[in-house]
Motif scaffolding. Structure first.
Motif, PDB file in Angstrom:
ATOM      1  N   LYS A   1       0.832  -1.205   0.000  1.00  3.44           N
ATOM      2  CA  LYS A   1       0.000   0.000   0.000  1.00  3.44           C
ATOM      3  C   LYS A   1       0.870   1.261   0.000  1.00  3.44           C
ATOM      4  CE  LYS A   1      -3.782   2.115   2.591  1.00  3.44           C
ATOM      5  NZ  LYS A   1      -4.682   1.996   3.751  1.00  3.44           N
ATOM      6  N   LEU A   2       1.960   1.249   0.772  1.00  2.00           N
ATOM      7  CA  LEU A   2       2.894   2.381   0.777  1.00  2.00           C
ATOM      8  C   LEU A   2       3.528   2.562  -0.600  1.00  2.00           C
ATOM      9  CD1 LEU A   2       5.084   2.441   4.027  1.00  2.00           C
ATOM     10  CD2 LEU A   2       3.595   4.220   3.148  1.00  2.00           C
ATOM     11  N   GLY A   3       3.918   1.456  -1.228  1.00  3.18           N
ATOM     12  CA  GLY A   3       4.510   1.518  -2.561  1.00  3.18           C
ATOM     13  C   GLY A   3       3.553   2.098  -3.585  1.00  3.18           C
ATOM     14  N   LYS A   4       2.294   1.689  -3.536  1.00  3.31           N
ATOM     15  CA  LYS A   4       1.287   2.220  -4.460  1.00  3.31           C
ATOM     16  C   LYS A   4       1.049   3.703  -4.199  1.00  3.31           C
ATOM     17  CE  LYS A   4      -1.073  -2.125  -5.378  1.00  3.31           C
ATOM     18  NZ  LYS A   4      -2.319  -2.894  -5.264  1.00  3.31           N
ATOM     19  N   PHE A   5       1.077   4.099  -2.933  1.00  4.69           N
ATOM     20  CA  PHE A   5       0.937   5.508  -2.580  1.00  4.69           C
ATOM     21  C   PHE A   5       2.073   6.321  -3.215  1.00  4.69           C
ATOM     22  CE2 PHE A   5       2.782   8.772   0.175  1.00  4.69           C
ATOM     23  CZ  PHE A   5       1.772   9.718   0.148  1.00  4.69           C
ATOM     24  N   VAL A   6       3.295   5.800  -3.125  1.00  2.57           N
ATOM     25  CA  VAL A   6       4.461   6.504  -3.669  1.00  2.57           C
ATOM     26  C   VAL A   6       4.275   6.761  -5.162  1.00  2.57           C
ATOM     27  CG1 VAL A   6       6.907   6.226  -4.251  1.00  2.57           C
ATOM     28  CG2 VAL A   6       6.115   5.724  -1.937  1.00  2.57           C
ATOM     29  N   ILE A   7       3.898   5.736  -5.914  1.00  3.65           N
ATOM     30  CA  ILE A   7       3.739   5.887  -7.363  1.00  3.65           C
ATOM     31  C   ILE A   7       2.595   6.854  -7.675  1.00  3.65           C
ATOM     32  CG2 ILE A   7       3.208   4.679  -9.518  1.00  3.65           C
ATOM     33  CD1 ILE A   7       6.073   4.214  -8.329  1.00  3.65           C
ATOM     34  N   HIS A   8       1.510   6.752  -6.936  1.00  2.00           N
ATOM     35  CA  HIS A   8       0.378   7.668  -7.132  1.00  2.00           C
ATOM     36  C   HIS A   8       0.820   9.120  -6.897  1.00  2.00           C
ATOM     37  CE1 HIS A   8      -3.708   9.208  -7.062  1.00  2.00           C
ATOM     38  NE2 HIS A   8      -3.414   9.803  -5.911  1.00  2.00           N
ATOM     39  N   GLU A   9       1.548   9.355  -5.812  1.00  2.00           N
ATOM     40  CA  GLU A   9       2.008  10.715  -5.503  1.00  2.00           C
ATOM     41  C   GLU A   9       2.989  11.226  -6.550  1.00  2.00           C
ATOM     42  OE1 GLU A   9       1.125  12.987  -2.836  1.00  2.00           O
ATOM     43  OE2 GLU A   9      -0.520  11.572  -3.094  1.00  2.00           O
ATOM     44  N   GLU A  10       3.908  10.372  -6.987  1.00  2.00           N
ATOM     45  CA  GLU A  10       4.872  10.793  -8.000  1.00  2.00           C
ATOM     46  C   GLU A  10       4.157  11.162  -9.296  1.00  2.00           C
ATOM     47  OE1 GLU A  10       8.268  11.752 -10.182  1.00  2.00           O
ATOM     48  OE2 GLU A  10       7.850  11.757  -8.038  1.00  2.00           O
ATOM     49  N   ASN A  11       3.140  10.408  -9.659  1.00  2.00           N
ATOM     50  CA  ASN A  11       2.375  10.719 -10.870  1.00  2.00           C
ATOM     51  C   ASN A  11       1.624  12.043 -10.729  1.00  2.00           C
ATOM     52  OD1 ASN A  11       3.229   8.497 -12.337  1.00  2.00           O
ATOM     53  ND2 ASN A  11       1.502   7.234 -11.723  1.00  2.00           N
ATOM     54  N   LYS A  12       1.176  12.368  -9.509  1.00  2.00           N
ATOM     55  CA  LYS A  12       0.515  13.662  -9.277  1.00  2.00           C
ATOM     56  C   LYS A  12       1.513  14.804  -9.385  1.00  2.00           C
ATOM     57  CE  LYS A  12      -1.679  13.878  -5.391  1.00  2.00           C
ATOM     58  NZ  LYS A  12      -2.451  13.798  -4.154  1.00  2.00           N
ATOM     59  N   ILE A  13       2.702  14.604  -8.830  1.00  2.00           N
ATOM     60  CA  ILE A  13       3.730  15.649  -8.816  1.00  2.00           C
ATOM     61  C   ILE A  13       4.326  15.851 -10.208  1.00  2.00           C
ATOM     62  CG2 ILE A  13       6.036  16.214  -7.927  1.00  2.00           C
ATOM     63  CD1 ILE A  13       5.213  14.629  -5.371  1.00  2.00           C
ATOM     64  N   ASN A  14       4.603  14.758 -10.896  1.00  2.00           N
ATOM     65  CA  ASN A  14       5.274  14.804 -12.186  1.00  2.00           C
ATOM     66  C   ASN A  14       4.352  14.175 -13.236  1.00  2.00           C
ATOM     67  OD1 ASN A  14       6.968  14.721 -14.375  1.00  2.00           O
ATOM     68  ND2 ASN A  14       8.537  13.467 -13.395  1.00  2.00           N
ATOM     69  N   ALA A  15       3.547  14.991 -13.889  1.00  2.00           N
ATOM     70  CA  ALA A  15       2.544  14.496 -14.836  1.00  2.00           C
ATOM     71  C   ALA A  15       3.176  13.752 -16.006  1.00  2.00           C
ATOM     72  CB  ALA A  15       1.702  15.655 -15.352  1.00  2.00           C
ATOM     73  N   GLU A  16       4.443  14.001 -16.302  1.00  2.00           N
ATOM     74  CA  GLU A  16       5.108  13.330 -17.415  1.00  2.00           C
ATOM     75  C   GLU A  16       5.491  11.890 -17.101  1.00  2.00           C
ATOM     76  OE1 GLU A  16       8.402  15.725 -18.556  1.00  2.00           O
ATOM     77  OE2 GLU A  16       7.150  17.477 -18.953  1.00  2.00           O
ATOM     78  N   SER A  17       5.620  11.542 -15.831  1.00  2.00           N
ATOM     79  CA  SER A  17       6.129  10.213 -15.479  1.00  2.00           C
ATOM     80  C   SER A  17       5.123   9.096 -15.789  1.00  2.00           C
ATOM     81  CB  SER A  17       6.546  10.155 -14.011  1.00  2.00           C
ATOM     82  OG  SER A  17       5.419  10.227 -13.171  1.00  2.00           O
ATOM     83  N   GLN A  18       3.893   9.229 -15.367  1.00  2.00           N
ATOM     84  CA  GLN A  18       2.846   8.224 -15.577  1.00  2.00           C
ATOM     85  C   GLN A  18       3.343   6.805 -15.322  1.00  2.00           C
ATOM     86  OE1 GLN A  18      -0.406   9.066 -15.868  1.00  2.00           O
ATOM     87  NE2 GLN A  18       0.539  11.038 -15.436  1.00  2.00           N
ATOM     88  N   LEU A  19       3.901   6.590 -14.151  1.00  2.00           N
ATOM     89  CA  LEU A  19       4.420   5.283 -13.764  1.00  2.00           C
ATOM     90  C   LEU A  19       3.288   4.340 -13.371  1.00  2.00           C
ATOM     91  CD1 LEU A  19       7.426   6.483 -11.601  1.00  2.00           C
ATOM     92  CD2 LEU A  19       7.528   5.437 -13.868  1.00  2.00           C
ATOM     93  N   ILE A  20       3.526   3.067 -13.574  1.00  2.00           N
ATOM     94  CA  ILE A  20       2.590   2.018 -13.162  1.00  2.00           C
ATOM     95  C   ILE A  20       3.312   1.162 -12.127  1.00  2.00           C
ATOM     96  CG2 ILE A  20       1.259   0.019 -13.904  1.00  2.00           C
ATOM     97  CD1 ILE A  20       1.195   1.370 -16.719  1.00  2.00           C
ATOM     98  N   PHE A  21       2.707   1.027 -10.972  1.00  2.00           N
ATOM     99  CA  PHE A  21       3.297   0.254  -9.878  1.00  2.00           C
ATOM    100  C   PHE A  21       3.416  -1.216 -10.283  1.00  2.00           C
ATOM    101  CE2 PHE A  21       2.671  -2.499  -6.191  1.00  2.00           C
ATOM    102  CZ  PHE A  21       3.688  -2.075  -5.361  1.00  2.00           C
TER     103      PHE A  21
END
Length: 121
Positions: free
Chosen positions: A46-66
């Motif tokens: 859950k923490l890992g998914k939170f990290v990717i979600h937050e990074e995608n919010k901060i950096n719209a270009e990243s669009q990472l998938i956990f």
């Protein structure tokens, strides 16, 4: 020294240690005592998914998938804030990479992504 300065220093210290300069025993990051966590534990995932979600919010270009949490460590804390360091696998449509993250979990279960960077090869 302010709490933010101390936290930033600790984050940089943990990220440097996690970049391959860690003690091979796995539970000490350059003198910082940590407790290894099971990367498959639902709370860690859950923490890992939170990290990717937050990074995608901060950096719209990243669009990472956990993909998964590869390594996780509890870095201690106070009664109000717990600190965690993670190595996360995530894909971006062009392949998978590993990322370091440092997360604070506050007593009311609110989370804060303090640091995030791609692991260098």
């Amino acid at each position: 020294m302010s709490n933010k300065s101390i936290t930033l220093i600790l984050v940089l210290y943990v990220l440097f240690a996690a970049s391959g300069h860690a003690n091979p025993s796995g539970n000490i990051f350059r003198g910082l005592k940590t407790v290894a966590l099971d990367p498959k534990d639902p709370k860690v995932v859950k923490l890992g998914k939170f990290v990717i979600h937050e990074e995608n919010k901060i950096n719209a270009e990243s669009q990472l998938i956990f993909d998964s949490v590869l390594k996780a460590a509890y870095c201690g804390g106070t009664g109000e804030v717990q600190r965690y360091a993670l190595v996360i696998g995530a894909s971006n449509g062009m392949g998978s990479d590993e990322y370091f993250a440092y997360v604070l979990v506050h007593h009311e279960d609110s989370k804060e992504l303090v640091a995030f960077r791609k692991k260098s090869n």
